[in-house]
Motif scaffolding. Structure first.
Motif, PDB file in Angstrom:
ATOM      1  N   HIS A 283      39.196  43.513  52.946  1.00 49.41           N
ATOM      2  CA  HIS A 283      40.071  44.829  52.433  1.00 49.41           C
ATOM      3  C   HIS A 283      39.380  44.823  51.159  1.00 49.41           C
ATOM      4  CE1 HIS A 283      41.920  41.385  50.770  1.00 49.41           C
ATOM      5  NE2 HIS A 283      42.600  42.136  49.797  1.00 49.41           N
TER       6      HIS A 283
ATOM      7  N   ASP B  38      38.985  41.380  44.229  1.00 50.35           N
ATOM      8  CA  ASP B  38      38.612  39.961  44.157  1.00 50.35           C
ATOM      9  C   ASP B  38      37.901  39.639  45.578  1.00 50.35           C
ATOM     10  OD1 ASP B  38      41.095  40.463  45.573  1.00 50.35           O
ATOM     11  OD2 ASP B  38      41.788  38.497  45.448  1.00 50.35           O
ATOM     12  N   HIS B  39      37.683  40.532  46.457  1.00 50.27           N
ATOM     13  CA  HIS B  39      37.221  40.384  47.672  1.00 50.27           C
ATOM     14  C   HIS B  39      35.831  41.204  47.844  1.00 50.27           C
ATOM     15  CE1 HIS B  39      40.358  38.193  49.748  1.00 50.27           C
ATOM     16  NE2 HIS B  39      41.121  38.764  48.611  1.00 50.27           N
TER      17      HIS B  39
ATOM     18  N   ASP C  54      43.799  38.377  53.057  1.00 51.93           N
ATOM     19  CA  ASP C  54      44.829  38.124  52.369  1.00 51.93           C
ATOM     20  C   ASP C  54      46.075  38.543  53.081  1.00 51.93           C
ATOM     21  OD1 ASP C  54      43.590  37.393  50.261  1.00 51.93           O
ATOM     22  OD2 ASP C  54      43.931  38.995  49.005  1.00 51.93           O
TER      23      ASP C  54
ATOM     24  N   HIS D 134      45.193  34.903  51.462  1.00 52.66           N
ATOM     25  CA  HIS D 134      45.727  35.282  50.004  1.00 52.66           C
ATOM     26  C   HIS D 134      45.596  34.080  49.196  1.00 52.66           C
ATOM     27  CE1 HIS D 134      48.440  38.386  48.138  1.00 52.66           C
ATOM     28  NE2 HIS D 134      47.500  38.208  47.390  1.00 52.66           N
ATOM     29  N   HIS D 135      44.714  33.249  49.150  1.00 48.26           N
ATOM     30  CA  HIS D 135      44.316  32.371  48.036  1.00 48.26           C
ATOM     31  C   HIS D 135      45.578  31.430  47.763  1.00 48.26           C
ATOM     32  CE1 HIS D 135      41.535  35.576  47.628  1.00 48.26           C
ATOM     33  NE2 HIS D 135      42.603  36.420  47.185  1.00 48.26           N
TER      34      HIS D 135
HETATM   35 ZN   LIG Z   1      42.633  38.521  47.257  1.00 43.66          ZN
END
Ligand SMILES: [Zn+2]
Length: 426
Positions: free
Chosen positions: A128, A132-133, A294, A322-323
């Motif tokens: 998405h 951060d991706h 995520d 989602h980390h």
């Molecule tokens: Zn993320």
């Protein structure tokens, strides 16, 4: 010395000796690591060129096939993954920085930069469009030494958060909303060009689209397209298959619709591309992997309802969604029930990833007596000066043995790996 034969390490940690007669192990290479034979005198050991120090390896500790390798690269707060299997190189997300590109060019594919002079990827996946991706993938697309056959994404674009700056009719920063759905038509390179021409895009997203369009014009990017649950099997080759399980979309008056999940951030996270990877199934027992970007609680509930009564989410290895956020569904974890979970997250961030309940539930909702929970944050070494080899979680499968390894923060001689072999219990 020229390579006589291409081989790969067959043991979880294959010892490399300094001489043909043996001696004290001076390197250990993980299962599936390339080892090119450079000298073969017919004895029980052959000399190989490989990662780390070259040396002599028992002939029967080598095999001809590479098998499946998954590198969860430490990109800090974000996801960045490289998957290799025979005939396939695939990136799934690229983190918020240049760490992934540094790893690819500095270590993994450094040997390709001399000959043929570029790195070819078969597939690039953007789960998405959150920085951060995908921001790190902009760097890959912009690099003249990188080529990508096919780029896939979830189709949810990013527009300015200021309504006045957005194209007409775009009532949210993700595009047009109709009742409780977001509708989109963003898919291929022509759509990317149209979005760039229309303006009003979020800056980081605009940079990504520009990189994709430029790479396409320069012949370094083949095709780009949107995928969803209807895509089904994305590829199948040499024992490996990749299926698209999500996002689950609906047809809204001829457009593709995504259920609005309560807010912009929830909607774009929740409709992450969900990939299921199967390796060597059912020929041997094989192994399976779930990558869900995520996903959040609402999205996991939506996915389970869509597939009910089937459960395609049951896998051996799961990247924590989602980390390691606390926004997950226990019911979903019970469906996945992996042997091992990998959490990719950063230090010095305000989300407190991974959250304590995410860690606890990752262990509790697992198969096996001794479930494995890996964290790039725990594997990272503060004294390594940001070396990308630390913090990486290595996953390897030959269809029978499933193993994980991370580099020790301090090594003693050849003892550099902290490895785990999964004991299958079903
Ligand atoms: Zn993320």
């Amino acid at each position: 010395m020229p390579v006589i034969r291409e081989c790969y390490a067959a043991l979880p940690e294959t010892p490399v000796y300094p001489t043909e007669q043996g001696g004290r192990t001076h390197n250990k290479i993980l299962m599936g690591t390339w080892a090119g034979v450079v000298e073969d005198n017919g004895g029980e050991r052959v000399k190989v060129s490989t990662a780390g120090r070259d040396g002599w390896v028992y002939r029967d500790a080598l095999k001809d096939q590479m098998d499946l390798k998954v590198f969860f690269v430490d990109v800090g707060q974000g996801d960045g993954l490289l998957l290799e299997s025979p005939g396939l190189r695939m990136l799934v997300d690229g983190g918020p920085n240049q760490q992934l590109l540094r790893y690819l060019k500095g270590y993994q594919y450094r040997y390709l930069l001399g000959n043929p002079g570029f790195i070819q990827f078969d597939l690039m996946v953007v789960s998405h469009f959150d920085a951060d991706h995908y921001k790190g993938l902009t760097a890959v697309l912009n690099d003249p030494l990188c080529r990508v056959d096919s780029l896939i994404h979830n189709g949810i674009a990013r527009f300015s958060t200021r309504r006045a700056s957005r194209p007409a009719g775009h009532d949210t920063d993700l595009g047009q909303r109709r009742d409780d759905h977001l509708v989109t038509s963003f898919s291929d390179i022509d759509d990317a060009r149209a979005l760039l021409a229309g303006g009003g895009l979020q800056r980081t997203f605009e940079q990504f689209l520009r990189a994709a369009v430029n790479a396409h014009s320069e012949g370094r990017l083949g095709a780009m397209r949107r995928v969803d649950h209807r895509t089904g099997r994305l590829l199948q080759q040499q024992g490996l298959s990749v299926d698209i399980l999500g996002p689950v979309t609906e047809d809204i008056a001829g457009s593709t619709g995504f259920r609005w999940l309560g807010g912009s951030s929830h909607t774009r996270n929740g409709h992450s591309v969900v990939l299921r990877v199967d390796y060597k199934r059912p020929a041997t027992q094989g192994h399976t992997l779930l990558l869900g970007g995520d996903l959040n609680h609402e999205a996991q509930t939506l996915l389970m309802a869509h597939y009910h009564p089937d459960n395609p989410f049951r896998v051996d290895v799961c990247k924590a969604c989602h980390h390691g956020s606390a926004d997950f569904s226990v019911g979903f974890l019970q469906q996945v029930l992996p042997y091992a979970t990998v959490i990719s997250s950063g230090d010095n961030e305000s989300y407190a990833h991974p959250r304590a309940e995410a860690l606890g539930c990752a262990g509790r909702y697992s198969r096996g007596e001794q479930p494995l929970v890996f964290s790039t944050e725990l594997a990272r070494s503060v004294s390594s000066g940001g070396d990308v080899l630390y913090g990486m979680i290595n996953c390897r499968s030959d269809g029978r043995t499933l193993m994980f390894s991370q580099m020790k923060e301090r090594n003693s001689g050849a003892d550099i790996w902290d490895s785990y072999v999964v004991q299958r219990q079903d």
